[in-house]
Design an enzyme around this catalytic site. Structure first.
Site, short mmCIF file in Angstrom:
data_model
loop_
_atom_site.label_atom_id
_atom_site.label_comp_id
_atom_site.label_asym_id
_atom_site.label_seq_id
_atom_site.Cartn_x
_atom_site.Cartn_y
_atom_site.Cartn_z
N ASP A 102 -12.64 34.65 -25.72
CA ASP A 102 -11.50 33.95 -25.15
C ASP A 102 -11.26 34.60 -23.79
OD1 ASP A 102 -9.02 33.11 -24.28
OD2 ASP A 102 -7.97 33.59 -26.13
N VAL A 103 -11.58 33.89 -22.71
CA VAL A 103 -11.57 34.51 -21.39
C VAL A 103 -10.17 34.92 -20.93
CG1 VAL A 103 -13.69 33.39 -20.65
CG2 VAL A 103 -11.49 32.28 -20.17
N ASP A 111 -18.34 32.40 -25.59
CA ASP A 111 -17.71 31.09 -25.77
C ASP A 111 -16.70 31.18 -26.91
OD1 ASP A 111 -18.87 28.12 -24.66
OD2 ASP A 111 -17.45 28.04 -26.31
N LYS A 166 -9.28 26.82 -8.50
CA LYS A 166 -10.58 27.00 -7.86
C LYS A 166 -10.46 27.52 -6.43
CE LYS A 166 -12.94 25.83 -11.47
NZ LYS A 166 -13.71 26.84 -12.22
N TYR A 222 -6.07 22.38 -11.37
CA TYR A 222 -7.50 22.69 -11.27
C TYR A 222 -7.86 23.08 -9.84
CZ TYR A 222 -12.53 22.27 -11.99
OH TYR A 222 -13.88 22.52 -12.06
N ASN A 271 -18.49 31.22 -15.85
CA ASN A 271 -18.71 29.78 -15.87
C ASN A 271 -17.64 29.01 -16.62
OD1 ASN A 271 -20.62 27.27 -15.87
ND2 ASN A 271 -20.25 27.66 -18.04
N THR A 309 -22.15 16.25 -16.76
CA THR A 309 -21.91 16.89 -18.05
C THR A 309 -20.67 16.26 -18.66
OG1 THR A 309 -20.42 18.61 -17.22
CG2 THR A 309 -22.79 19.07 -17.11
#
Length: 259
Positions: free
Chosen positions: A60-61, A37, A157, A153, A87, A188
């Site tokens: 940092d992805v 994370d 995806k 987004y 995720n 969430t």
């Protein structure tokens, strides 16, 4: 015996609502967990809470070197990496395509798509060194249909679906399975709080009242599916997509008539 004894799991976005649920569940099932994370404070706190079978890796992805360091953390601390859960993700502020700036488009695809690509790229050699393993990419029901005002987004995806299938073909003979989970509206902060620069959250666009199962999903709903897909019980499943949305994509449910 627990399902994940002696296995090591790296979860990205591991401090978020779904991510922390996944981390806790894998740990409870015996796994060593690496919490990837960008939030160092929350990540370190979760690792401290879980104890000796947990590590935090600042990740940092969008940065390949950051991925390499996270995978090295897993192998150095626990000897191997067996499971990767891609995720981490972000949403864009809702806006029509013509009002969406290119910087927003690039940021969303960089995190949601390129981040997943880099995770597979960097983790694959580690999974191969472990004699096989599994990758699950967390996508979205928005990756199965269009959603107005969420073009970046949605596009990210949808692309994760193709990336998943390609990786499954490339890695299958190395005993590495790759699958995708498509959550619907999960309770969430990700869907209940507006994205940066927005006044509306994703949840504002949905009511669970017409769903076949008329409630919002819970992080644990997704976690239970994830545990199955990454376990030996799913050893013949790869390149597959699992929708967990309470029937959102089915359309409005038939209402029960009262006498």
């Amino acid at each position: 015996m627990n399902r994940f004894d002696n296995q090591t799991v790296l979860v990205t976005g591991g401090t978020g609502g779904q991510g922390s649920s996944h981390v806790r569940a894998f740990h409870a099932e015996g796994a060593n967990v690496v919490i990837g994370d960008i939030d160092a404070e929350r990540g370190a706190a979760l690792a401290d809470e879980l104890g000796t079978r947990a590590r935090f890796a600042h990740l940092d992805v969008t940065d390949e070197s950051s991925w390499s360091a996270a995978v090295q953390t897993a192998e150095s601390a626990f000897g191997a990496l067996n499971v990767l859960v891609n995720n981490a993700g972000v949403q864009n502020p809702p806006a029509p395509i013509e009002n969406t700036d290119q910087a927003t488009w690039s940021r969303i695809l960089d995190i949601n798509l390129t981040g997943t690509f880099l995770g597979i790229k960097v983790a694959a050699p580690a999974l191969r060194r472990a004699a096989g393993g599994t990758i699950v990419n967390i996508a979205s029901t928005m990756g199965l249909g269009g959603t107005a005002h969420y073009a970046p987004y949605v596009a990210s995806k949808w692309a994760v679906r193709g990336l998943t299938r390609t990786a499954a073909l490339e890695l299958g003979r190395d005993h590495i399975r790759v699958n995708t989970i498509h959550p619907g509206v999960i309770a969430t902060s990700f869907i209940q709080e507006p994205a940066a620069g927005a006044t509306m959250a994703i949840a504002d666009f949905y009511s669970p009242e017409p769903f076949a199962i008329p409630r919002l999903g819970e992080p644990t709903d997704v976690t239970r599916l994830l545990l199955f897909l990454t376990s030996s019980d799913a050893s013949f499943i790869t390149g597959s997509e699992y929708v967990i949305d309470g029937g959102l994509l089915l359309g409005p449910a038939l209402q029960t008539e009262t006498a």
